[in-house]
Design a protein around this motif. Structure first.
Motif, PDB file in Angstrom:
ATOM      1  N   MET A 117       0.845  -1.200   0.000  1.00 24.76           N
ATOM      2  CA  MET A 117       0.000   0.000   0.000  1.00 24.76           C
ATOM      3  C   MET A 117       0.883   1.253   0.000  1.00 24.76           C
ATOM      4  SD  MET A 117      -3.049   0.969   2.644  1.00 24.76           S
ATOM      5  CE  MET A 117      -4.064   2.407   2.392  1.00 24.76           C
ATOM      6  N   THR A 118       0.567   2.234  -0.825  1.00 23.89           N
ATOM      7  CA  THR A 118       1.371   3.442  -0.962  1.00 23.89           C
ATOM      8  C   THR A 118       1.168   4.378   0.227  1.00 23.89           C
ATOM      9  OG1 THR A 118       1.175   3.319  -3.350  1.00 23.89           O
ATOM     10  CG2 THR A 118       1.876   5.412  -2.439  1.00 23.89           C
ATOM     11  N   ASP A 119       2.287   4.915   0.738  1.00 31.94           N
ATOM     12  CA  ASP A 119       2.226   5.898   1.814  1.00 31.94           C
ATOM     13  C   ASP A 119       1.873   7.250   1.204  1.00 31.94           C
ATOM     14  OD1 ASP A 119       2.573   7.607   3.900  1.00 31.94           O
ATOM     15  OD2 ASP A 119       4.597   6.938   4.407  1.00 31.94           O
ATOM     16  N   LYS A 120       0.774   7.844   1.653  1.00 32.29           N
ATOM     17  CA  LYS A 120       0.310   9.104   1.086  1.00 32.29           C
ATOM     18  C   LYS A 120       0.767  10.325   1.882  1.00 32.29           C
ATOM     19  CE  LYS A 120      -3.832   7.164  -1.060  1.00 32.29           C
ATOM     20  NZ  LYS A 120      -5.308   7.284  -1.170  1.00 32.29           N
ATOM     21  N   LYS A 121       1.787  10.142   2.731  1.00 37.21           N
ATOM     22  CA  LYS A 121       2.244  11.245   3.555  1.00 37.21           C
ATOM     23  C   LYS A 121       2.634  12.466   2.715  1.00 37.21           C
ATOM     24  CE  LYS A 121       6.323  11.121   5.561  1.00 37.21           C
ATOM     25  NZ  LYS A 121       7.424  10.776   6.492  1.00 37.21           N
ATOM     26  N   ALA A 122       3.213  12.201   1.524  1.00 38.19           N
ATOM     27  CA  ALA A 122       3.715  13.284   0.691  1.00 38.19           C
ATOM     28  C   ALA A 122       2.606  14.149   0.107  1.00 38.19           C
ATOM     29  CB  ALA A 122       4.578  12.716  -0.432  1.00 38.19           C
ATOM     30  N   THR A 123       1.367  13.688   0.132  1.00 34.91           N
ATOM     31  CA  THR A 123       0.276  14.491  -0.437  1.00 34.91           C
ATOM     32  C   THR A 123      -0.086  15.670   0.463  1.00 34.91           C
ATOM     33  OG1 THR A 123      -1.483  13.177   0.577  1.00 34.91           O
ATOM     34  CG2 THR A 123      -0.663  12.449  -1.570  1.00 34.91           C
ATOM     35  N   LEU A 124       0.354  15.658   1.699  1.00 35.46           N
ATOM     36  CA  LEU A 124       0.155  16.780   2.609  1.00 35.46           C
ATOM     37  C   LEU A 124       1.372  17.687   2.487  1.00 35.46           C
ATOM     38  CD1 LEU A 124      -1.515  18.036   4.944  1.00 35.46           C
ATOM     39  CD2 LEU A 124      -0.216  16.586   6.511  1.00 35.46           C
ATOM     40  N   ASP A 125       1.174  18.927   2.064  1.00 35.75           N
ATOM     41  CA  ASP A 125       2.325  19.796   1.804  1.00 35.75           C
ATOM     42  C   ASP A 125       3.118  20.081   3.078  1.00 35.75           C
ATOM     43  OD1 ASP A 125       1.787  22.898   2.672  1.00 35.75           O
ATOM     44  OD2 ASP A 125      -0.081  21.851   2.230  1.00 35.75           O
ATOM     45  N   ALA A 126       4.410  20.327   2.881  1.00 33.70           N
ATOM     46  CA  ALA A 126       5.350  20.430   3.999  1.00 33.70           C
ATOM     47  C   ALA A 126       5.009  21.565   4.958  1.00 33.70           C
ATOM     48  CB  ALA A 126       6.769  20.603   3.462  1.00 33.70           C
ATOM     49  N   GLN A 127       4.589  22.712   4.427  1.00 32.19           N
ATOM     50  CA  GLN A 127       4.303  23.855   5.300  1.00 32.19           C
ATOM     51  C   GLN A 127       3.094  23.586   6.192  1.00 32.19           C
ATOM     52  OE1 GLN A 127       4.502  28.583   5.289  1.00 32.19           O
ATOM     53  NE2 GLN A 127       3.488  27.825   3.446  1.00 32.19           N
ATOM     54  N   THR A 128       2.042  23.004   5.617  1.00 30.43           N
ATOM     55  CA  THR A 128       0.853  22.688   6.416  1.00 30.43           C
ATOM     56  C   THR A 128       1.186  21.670   7.486  1.00 30.43           C
ATOM     57  OG1 THR A 128      -0.593  23.130   4.519  1.00 30.43           O
ATOM     58  CG2 THR A 128      -1.518  21.845   6.329  1.00 30.43           C
ATOM     59  N   ARG A 129       1.952  20.646   7.112  1.00 29.76           N
ATOM     60  CA  ARG A 129       2.330  19.617   8.088  1.00 29.76           C
ATOM     61  C   ARG A 129       3.136  20.211   9.235  1.00 29.76           C
ATOM     62  NH1 ARG A 129       3.059  14.083   8.601  1.00 29.76           N
ATOM     63  NH2 ARG A 129       2.301  13.662   6.499  1.00 29.76           N
ATOM     64  N   ARG A 130       4.136  21.014   8.906  1.00 27.12           N
ATOM     65  CA  ARG A 130       4.975  21.558   9.971  1.00 27.12           C
ATOM     66  C   ARG A 130       4.187  22.480  10.885  1.00 27.12           C
ATOM     67  NH1 ARG A 130      10.495  21.327  10.748  1.00 27.12           N
ATOM     68  NH2 ARG A 130      10.864  21.039   8.525  1.00 27.12           N
ATOM     69  N   LEU A 131       3.365  23.353  10.305  1.00 32.04           N
ATOM     70  CA  LEU A 131       2.566  24.257  11.130  1.00 32.04           C
ATOM     71  C   LEU A 131       1.613  23.472  12.018  1.00 32.04           C
ATOM     72  CD1 LEU A 131       1.565  27.039  11.990  1.00 32.04           C
ATOM     73  CD2 LEU A 131       0.117  27.081   9.948  1.00 32.04           C
ATOM     74  N   ALA A 132       0.970  22.455  11.451  1.00 28.12           N
ATOM     75  CA  ALA A 132       0.060  21.620  12.236  1.00 28.12           C
ATOM     76  C   ALA A 132       0.813  20.932  13.373  1.00 28.12           C
ATOM     77  CB  ALA A 132      -0.606  20.585  11.340  1.00 28.12           C
ATOM     78  N   ALA A 133       2.008  20.436  13.085  1.00 26.96           N
ATOM     79  CA  ALA A 133       2.808  19.747  14.102  1.00 26.96           C
ATOM     80  C   ALA A 133       3.221  20.705  15.216  1.00 26.96           C
ATOM     81  CB  ALA A 133       4.035  19.109  13.467  1.00 26.96           C
ATOM     82  N   MET A 134       3.536  21.941  14.864  1.00 29.08           N
ATOM     83  CA  MET A 134       3.912  22.925  15.872  1.00 29.08           C
ATOM     84  C   MET A 134       2.721  23.260  16.764  1.00 29.08           C
ATOM     85  SD  MET A 134       6.297  25.366  13.448  1.00 29.08           S
ATOM     86  CE  MET A 134       6.796  26.566  14.683  1.00 29.08           C
ATOM     87  N   ALA A 135       1.564  23.496  16.149  1.00 29.18           N
ATOM     88  CA  ALA A 135       0.364  23.796  16.942  1.00 29.18           C
ATOM     89  C   ALA A 135      -0.025  22.598  17.805  1.00 29.18           C
ATOM     90  CB  ALA A 135      -0.785  24.174  16.019  1.00 29.18           C
TER      91      ALA A 135
END
Length: 207
Positions: free
Chosen positions: A1-19
């Motif tokens: 099964m393909t990992d779809k992590k890359a479909t979430l853009d880096a800036q959104t992911r990092r900001l979400a992780a910080m919050a």
């Protein structure tokens, strides 16, 4: 099964992780939305083009990026499938997307925040030292005292009356605190500078 992590853009992911990392474990939506909005506001105010550059260049602003915060690391490494199964992480993604599109600001214009450390380190806390004021009693979630530090600026003018020189002292301005609360959600109190402090000290709205 393909990992779809890359479909979430880096800036959104990092900001979400910080919050997500900065927020309390209860995963309060308003808290994460507020934190994300403050981070974007600070990114813009400091002139950075993206959250990643801001986070790496201003490490002292959000310590979760470099202090081993488990929640931050969890979201940064999660697959999209894992995120979609977790309400807290999903909310953090929503908060990041809202902030990046300048949506509803749950922090009410804040540039700063504090968690429980403002109570546990009250006597040595940097904000307490220069003065804090709760603009609404509901913001005082840790039941701490407001603090003041009076600053008065005077102008001294020499005057000569009947061959006698006197010094006239005139007050130019005063303020007694630096931080006003703007909101409180979950375990976070949000702050911005007292307008009088900004005006009279010629400070920016961010440090």
């Amino acid at each position: 099964m393909t990992d779809k992590k890359a479909t979430l853009d880096a800036q959104t992911r990092r900001l979400a992780a910080m919050a997500y990392g900065e927020a309390s474990p209860d995963n309060d939506a308003d808290e994460m939305f507020g934190l994300a909005s403050v981070l974007v506001r600070q990114r813009d105010a400091r002139g950075y083009s993206d959250i990643g550059t801001f986070a790496l260049s201003e490490r002292s602003f959000s310590f979760v990026v470099s202090d081993g915060n488990l929640r931050y690391a969890r979201l940064m490494t999660a697959t999209e499938a894992q995120i979609n199964k977790d309400e807290g992480m999903k909310t953090a993604i929503d908060a990041a997307r809202n902030a990046l599109t300048y949506g509803k600001d749950k922090s009410n214009g804040a540039y700063f925040w504090d968690g429980a450390d403002i109570k546990s380190h009250y006597s040595t806390h940097s904000k307490v030292a220069v003065g804090i004021k709760f603009t609404d009693p509901s913001h005082n979630i840790y039941d701490i005292k407001e603090s003041t530090k009076l600053v008065i600026k005077y102008k001294f003018t020499k005057k000569k009356v009947a061959r006698k020189i006197t010094i006239e002292k005139t007050e130019l301005y005063r303020y007694d605190h630096v931080y006003n609360s703007t909101a409180a959600h979950g375990g976070t109190i949000f702050w911005k500078f007292n307008p009088d402090y900004v005006k009279f000290s010629h400070s920016k709205e961010y440090p």
